[in-house]
Design an enzyme around this catalytic site. Structure first.
Site, PDB file in Angstrom:
ATOM      1  N   TRP A 176     -30.384  34.730  -6.920  1.00 40.86           N
ATOM      2  CA  TRP A 176     -30.408  35.981  -7.686  1.00 40.86           C
ATOM      3  C   TRP A 176     -30.445  37.187  -6.777  1.00 40.86           C
ATOM      4  CZ3 TRP A 176     -28.508  34.999 -12.057  1.00 40.86           C
ATOM      5  CH2 TRP A 176     -28.828  33.823 -12.755  1.00 40.86           C
ATOM      6  N   ASP A 231     -37.220  42.308  -9.170  1.00 40.47           N
ATOM      7  CA  ASP A 231     -36.656  41.465 -10.224  1.00 40.47           C
ATOM      8  C   ASP A 231     -37.723  40.416 -10.538  1.00 40.47           C
ATOM      9  OD1 ASP A 231     -35.395  39.629 -11.815  1.00 40.47           O
ATOM     10  OD2 ASP A 231     -33.750  39.202 -10.432  1.00 40.47           O
ATOM     11  N   LYS A 284     -37.031  34.059 -19.798  1.00 42.71           N
ATOM     12  CA  LYS A 284     -37.847  33.120 -19.038  1.00 42.71           C
ATOM     13  C   LYS A 284     -39.287  33.140 -19.549  1.00 42.71           C
ATOM     14  CE  LYS A 284     -34.304  32.732 -16.061  1.00 42.71           C
ATOM     15  NZ  LYS A 284     -33.438  33.696 -15.401  1.00 42.71           N
TER      16      LYS A 284
HETATM   17  C1  LIG Z   1     -32.381  34.219 -14.814  1.00 40.05           C
HETATM   18  C2  LIG Z   1     -32.529  35.234 -13.759  1.00 40.05           C
HETATM   19  C3  LIG Z   1     -31.643  36.302 -13.621  1.00 40.05           C
HETATM   20  C4  LIG Z   1     -30.437  36.477 -14.520  1.00 40.05           C
HETATM   21  O1  LIG Z   1     -30.840  36.885 -15.779  1.00 40.05           O
HETATM   22  P1  LIG Z   1     -29.801  37.235 -16.935  1.00 40.05           P
HETATM   23  O2  LIG Z   1     -30.702  37.806 -17.975  1.00 40.05           O
HETATM   24  O3  LIG Z   1     -29.142  35.951 -17.324  1.00 40.05           O
HETATM   25  O4  LIG Z   1     -28.834  38.225 -16.413  1.00 40.05           O
HETATM   26  C5  LIG Z   1     -31.876  37.229 -12.625  1.00 40.05           C
HETATM   27  N1  LIG Z   1     -32.923  37.100 -11.792  1.00 40.05           N
HETATM   28  C6  LIG Z   1     -33.803  36.085 -11.890  1.00 40.05           C
HETATM   29  C7  LIG Z   1     -34.944  35.999 -10.946  1.00 40.05           C
HETATM   30  C8  LIG Z   1     -33.626  35.109 -12.872  1.00 40.05           C
HETATM   31  O5  LIG Z   1     -34.493  34.094 -12.968  1.00 40.05           O
END
Ligand SMILES: *Cc1c(COP(=O)(O)O)cnc(C)c1O
Length: 362
Positions: A104, A173, A197
């Site tokens: 990511w 993030d 998540k």
């Molecule tokens: C799942 C995830 C993403 C991507 O998320 P989307 O909502 O599908 O764009 C980005 N960063 C992390 C750390 C993730 O676990």
């Protein structure tokens, strides 16, 4: 039959607290006496206003946010934030630092570079297939921000603590560990987290951003790609995904009222992860893939002696009522995602199964 649920170790979309699902079911046909489902109500109605305002207020209380921070709901997932962050905060000559700790983070860096921004990689763990969190970094003191991925969902690593970046604000993030533990907000300029998540269904991303960062003016951005659009309109400039925000609100209520806040959640999450890592460490059969000091409390990644056994493990676990244990396709192996909604009883069931599987196959 409808109530027969499995222990859900999916990485995302992932398990939601059962009380939240039940509450949503109970009021699905008639939301708070409206005679309508929450999906059928105007986003400009009093009912939905209450939903979004309550979600924002609970987020503020849970994280202890003062009024220097805005709480926003934006569509496009965390992936859109990879672009919106550099678009909104970096002029043509403004530098930013990124830490590369996995899939990511790599995507976030790629997106900023594709926009022609001056981004530097201040630290990386790519040399060991991202199995650890870097201990030091080459931080540029004039960087507008330092971007990091607090929990690496795929590699199974997590920053145990947010690094001290001096005056440079951290943009984190936190998609896969948002609201799983308290956050030292004094280091944070912005947090973003795709909901699917830890805090809700797919379709919404929560953004917490300090107002001084919002004051950075980058010209020529479309309305929907500017944070100020969301901040000025309480995230209601256009029609938001009302149902997703409503479920997030219920999850926040559960976190605050049932769990008792982030410190309590953190303690439970630590107990859960410890149980699982202990099982891995005490066996000569399972092998954790993340460096011990960088292990994630949310995504526990491990291997078995060979791929055939891994396939068998995942299949037999599912037959025994435990789903979602296959590792991400880019790394293989197994992964148990144990977000806030996954209870200790699910971990106990998994640990029992792992011991039994080892006995039969080790
Ligand atoms: C799942 C995830 C993403 C991507 O998320 P989307 O909502 O599908 O764009 C980005 N960063 C992390 C750390 C993730 O676990």
């Amino acid at each position: 039959m409808a109530e027969k649920r499995i222990h859900n170790f999916n990485a995302g979309p992932a398990a939601l607290p059962l009380p939240v699902l039940k509450e949503a079911r109970a009021e699905f046909l008639n939301y708070h006496g409206s005679g309508m489902s929450i999906c059928e109500i105007s986003h400009r109605s009093k009912w939905f206003d209450d939903v979004i305002n309550d979600a924002v207020a609970r987020t503020r209380r849970l994280l202890g946010l003062d009024d220097r921070y805005e709480v926003l709901f934006i569509q496009g997932g965390a992936s859109l934030q990879f672009a919106m962050v550099p678009m909104n905060f970096l002029g043509p000559d403004d530098p930013a630092d990124y830490v590369n700790t996995g899939t990511w983070a790599t995507k976030a860096i790629k997106e900023a570079k594709a926009l022609g921004k001056k981004v530097a990689v201040a630290a990386s763990s790519e040399d060991d297939n991202f199995a650890y969190i870097p201990k030091s970094m080459a931080l540029n003191p004039s960087a507008v921000y330092l971007h990091l991925t607090s929990n690496n969902t795929i590699k199974g690593t997590q920053w145990a603590e947010f690094p001290d970046t001096g005056a440079v604000p951290i943009v984190a993030d936190m998609s896969s560990d948002f609201l799983s533990r308290p956050v030292p907000m004094e280091r944070i300029g912005m947090i973003y987290a795709g909901a699917q998540k830890n805090i809700g269904p797919a379709g919404i991303c929560m953004v917490i951003v300090r107002k001084d960062l919002l004051g950075r003016k980058v010209d020529g951005l479309p309305t929907m790609l500017r944070y100020t659009t969301y901040a000025e309109k309480n995230s209601l400039y256009n029609t938001p995904p009302c149902f997703a925000i409503y479920i997030v609100q219920l999850v926040l209520k559960w976190l605050e009222e049932t769990v008792g806040g982030l410190a309590a959640m953190d303690e439970i999450n630590r107990r859960k992860a410890k149980l699982l890592y202990q099982t891995i460490d005490l066996s000569g059969f399972y092998r954790g893939t993340a460096a011990a000091d960088s292990r994630s409390l949310m995504n526990v990644t491990f291997r078995l002696p060979d791929e055939e056994l891994e396939k068998k493990f995942v299949a037999e676990a599912l037959a025994a009522g435990m789903g979602g244990l296959k590792g991400h396709r880019s790394v293989g192996g197994c992964r148990a995602s144990i977000y806030n909604a996954t209870g200790i009883e699910a971990i106990e069931a998994l640990v029992d199964f792992m011991k039994d599987f080892e006995k039969r196959n080790g």
